[in-house]
Design an enzyme around this catalytic site. Structure first.
Site, PDB file in Angstrom:
ATOM      1  N   ASP A  34      11.454 -31.258  10.511  1.00  7.64           N
ATOM      2  CA  ASP A  34      12.313 -30.455   9.919  1.00  7.64           C
ATOM      3  C   ASP A  34      11.411 -29.226   9.390  1.00  7.64           C
ATOM      4  O   ASP A  34      12.225 -28.096   8.962  1.00  7.64           O
ATOM      5  CB  ASP A  34      13.193 -30.995   8.990  1.00  7.64           C
ATOM      6  CG  ASP A  34      12.494 -31.354   7.915  1.00  7.64           C
ATOM      7  OD1 ASP A  34      11.206 -31.356   7.561  1.00  7.64           O
ATOM      8  OD2 ASP A  34      13.138 -32.075   6.805  1.00  7.64           O
ATOM      9  N   GLY A  35      10.310 -29.420   9.434  1.00  6.47           N
ATOM     10  CA  GLY A  35       9.439 -28.055   9.056  1.00  6.47           C
ATOM     11  C   GLY A  35       8.709 -28.316   7.530  1.00  6.47           C
ATOM     12  O   GLY A  35       7.922 -27.428   6.977  1.00  6.47           O
ATOM     13  N   ARG A  93       2.682  -7.332  -0.811  1.00  3.03           N
ATOM     14  CA  ARG A  93       3.243  -5.891  -0.504  1.00  3.03           C
ATOM     15  C   ARG A  93       4.569  -5.680  -1.178  1.00  3.03           C
ATOM     16  O   ARG A  93       4.957  -4.208  -1.551  1.00  3.03           O
ATOM     17  CB  ARG A  93       3.064  -5.480   1.000  1.00  3.03           C
ATOM     18  CG  ARG A  93       1.771  -5.289   1.500  1.00  3.03           C
ATOM     19  CD  ARG A  93       1.804  -5.159   3.046  1.00  3.03           C
ATOM     20  NE  ARG A  93       2.077  -6.547   3.658  1.00  3.03           N
ATOM     21  CZ  ARG A  93       2.258  -6.778   4.882  1.00  3.03           C
ATOM     22  NH1 ARG A  93       1.858  -5.743   5.765  1.00  3.03           N
ATOM     23  NH2 ARG A  93       2.189  -7.887   5.540  1.00  3.03           N
ATOM     24  N   GLN A  94       5.191  -6.376  -1.445  1.00  4.07           N
ATOM     25  CA  GLN A  94       6.563  -5.978  -2.115  1.00  4.07           C
ATOM     26  C   GLN A  94       6.139  -6.136  -3.610  1.00  4.07           C
ATOM     27  O   GLN A  94       6.560  -7.238  -4.360  1.00  4.07           O
ATOM     28  CB  GLN A  94       7.672  -6.995  -1.779  1.00  4.07           C
ATOM     29  CG  GLN A  94       8.969  -6.836  -2.340  1.00  4.07           C
ATOM     30  CD  GLN A  94       9.631  -5.505  -1.655  1.00  4.07           C
ATOM     31  OE1 GLN A  94       9.514  -5.193  -0.678  1.00  4.07           O
ATOM     32  NE2 GLN A  94      10.780  -4.929  -2.464  1.00  4.07           N
ATOM     33  N   LYS A 189      -0.495   9.041   4.929  1.00  2.86           N
ATOM     34  CA  LYS A 189       0.698   8.556   5.451  1.00  2.86           C
ATOM     35  C   LYS A 189       2.028   8.315   4.934  1.00  2.86           C
ATOM     36  O   LYS A 189       2.071   8.243   3.813  1.00  2.86           O
ATOM     37  CB  LYS A 189       0.246   6.997   5.876  1.00  2.86           C
ATOM     38  CG  LYS A 189       1.039   6.193   6.696  1.00  2.86           C
ATOM     39  CD  LYS A 189       0.439   4.893   6.886  1.00  2.86           C
ATOM     40  CE  LYS A 189       0.534   3.841   5.792  1.00  2.86           C
ATOM     41  NZ  LYS A 189       0.036   2.553   5.905  1.00  2.86           N
ATOM     42  N   ARG A 191       5.799   6.637   5.288  1.00  2.00           N
ATOM     43  CA  ARG A 191       6.492   5.486   6.073  1.00  2.00           C
ATOM     44  C   ARG A 191       8.031   5.600   5.726  1.00  2.00           C
ATOM     45  O   ARG A 191       8.388   5.467   4.440  1.00  2.00           O
ATOM     46  CB  ARG A 191       5.773   4.193   5.808  1.00  2.00           C
ATOM     47  CG  ARG A 191       6.362   3.045   6.671  1.00  2.00           C
ATOM     48  CD  ARG A 191       5.976   1.696   6.147  1.00  2.00           C
ATOM     49  NE  ARG A 191       4.534   1.349   6.544  1.00  2.00           N
ATOM     50  CZ  ARG A 191       4.258   0.691   7.583  1.00  2.00           C
ATOM     51  NH1 ARG A 191       5.200   0.486   8.449  1.00  2.00           N
ATOM     52  NH2 ARG A 191       2.719   0.287   7.459  1.00  2.00           N
ATOM     53  N   ASP A 217      -8.918  -0.658   6.662  1.00  2.00           N
ATOM     54  CA  ASP A 217      -7.807  -0.729   5.854  1.00  2.00           C
ATOM     55  C   ASP A 217      -7.624  -2.354   5.281  1.00  2.00           C
ATOM     56  O   ASP A 217      -8.568  -3.068   5.749  1.00  2.00           O
ATOM     57  CB  ASP A 217      -6.460  -0.562   6.896  1.00  2.00           C
ATOM     58  CG  ASP A 217      -5.246  -0.134   5.965  1.00  2.00           C
ATOM     59  OD1 ASP A 217      -5.288  -0.123   5.063  1.00  2.00           O
ATOM     60  OD2 ASP A 217      -4.193  -0.058   6.768  1.00  2.00           O
ATOM     61  N   SER A 221      -1.081  -5.518  10.253  1.00  2.00           N
ATOM     62  CA  SER A 221      -0.111  -6.388  10.466  1.00  2.00           C
ATOM     63  C   SER A 221       1.032  -5.832  11.862  1.00  2.00           C
ATOM     64  O   SER A 221       0.492  -6.475  12.816  1.00  2.00           O
ATOM     65  CB  SER A 221       1.126  -6.236   9.111  1.00  2.00           C
ATOM     66  OG  SER A 221       2.129  -6.831   9.441  1.00  2.00           O
ATOM     67  N   GLY A 223       0.104  -3.370  13.295  1.00  2.84           N
ATOM     68  CA  GLY A 223      -0.706  -2.405  13.868  1.00  2.84           C
ATOM     69  C   GLY A 223      -0.314  -1.022  14.142  1.00  2.84           C
ATOM     70  O   GLY A 223      -1.066  -0.286  14.551  1.00  2.84           O
TER      71      GLY A 223
END
Ligand code: R5P
Length: 291
Positions: A34-35, A93-94, A189, A191, A217, A221, A223
């Site tokens: 089941d993971g 990143r968050q 950049k 985004r 960098d 991710s 790319g």
């Protein structure tokens, strides 16, 4: 002191242990149908300071749960101190609420590590080291640009220029330029937070025409950032463009996309296990852990 080499970083953990002359404790691991994750130490850790080396690259949820299970396990098996070495720290990143009512994932992850008894944390090129101020335990972030640039310097670059794909990576490009013995430049950049679409604008005092450029960098991710940077540098006249990153989270498809955009080679470190992880961060980790 013992090094536990977690399932996501078995070779890296063993390389770190070897460098500092310690025994590496292997981990038996599996996923249930089941993971759910299972971990078992292959030898005891009672009374020892334990360094767990476990990166949290994709599948990051599995690797993160393995890390939490291991930290809790070694503590319950009588380890004195638990030091987590998490070369790629997922969810970093968050690091703030970009939009109203968003969760700040990295704070949750740091809270979980504290809950399971982690006393200190070592990362490599974490997205925003400032987040560690709220961790409540000591954290150290190690820059990988030195080992990456040393590798690039063996490739016979002509008039090298180190390039950052955004302002945040400028620190990496400056340091790399020192090691490569050349200049540096960067893109600005933008985004779109909802669509993920990026726009990049070159900001460089030096021409790249006829020169070898290395784009540095922290992460590749999707790319998009790297492929756009490589394509623009080729259009600006660069002779050859190399792509270097600390954390190559890239799939084969993304790797191909960066090569198709004009890169000669994509180089990453073993913070992530991937086809391009040719540079090891084990010397940096061994040095930090021994200190
Ligand atoms: C962003 O701030 C990071 O430094 C990387 O540039 C970014 O995470 C790369 O992501 P992607 O490969 O999805 O463009």
């Amino acid at each position: 002191m013992l090094v536990v080499s977690g399932p996501a970083s078995r070779e890296l953990g063993e390389a770190v242990a070897k460098r500092i002359g310690l025994d590496a404790v292997r981990v038996e691991s599996k996923l249930f149908p089941d993971g759910e994750c299972y971990v078992r130490l292959e030898s005891d850790v009672n009374g020892e300071d334990v360094v767990i080396v476990q990166s949290t690259y994709p599948p990051q949820n599995t690797h993160l749960v393995q890390l939490l299970l291991l930290a809790d396990l070694v503590k319950k098996r009588g380890a004195r101190e638990v030091i987590a070495v998490v070369p790629y720290l997922a969810y970093a990143r968050q690091d703030k609420s970009f939009r109203p009512y968003e969760g700040v994932s990295i704070e949750t992850v740091l809270g979980l590590l504290k809950c399971v008894g982690v006393k200190s944390l070592v990362t490599v090129d974490v997205h925003t080291p400032e987040v560690f101020a709220k961790a409540g335990f000591p954290c150290k972030d190690l820059p990988a640009v030195g080992v990456l640039a040393e590798y690039l310097s063996t490739l016979g670059l002509k008039q090298p220029i180190a390039f950052a794909p955004d302002v945040k990576a400028l620190r990496m490009a400056k340091k790399a330029a020192e090691i490569l013995g050349g200049e540096y430049g960067n893109f600005r950049k933008e985004r779109d937070r909802v669509t993920g679409e990026i726009k990049m604008f070159p900001e460089c005092r030096h021409s790249v025409d006829g020169k070898d450029v290395v784009v540095f960098d922290d992460i590749i991710s999707s790319g998009s950032t790297m492929a756009t940077a490589v394509k623009m540098l080729k259009e600006m006249g660069a002779r050859r463009v190399f792509s270097a990153c600390t954390h190559p989270l890239l799939t084969d498809e993304v790797h191909r996309r960066i090569l198709d955009s004009g890169a000669v080679e994509v180089v990453g470190t073993d913070t992530v296990s991937s086809a391009v992880s040719v540079v090891s961060v084990s010397p940096l980790i061994a040095d930090a852990v021994s200190k």
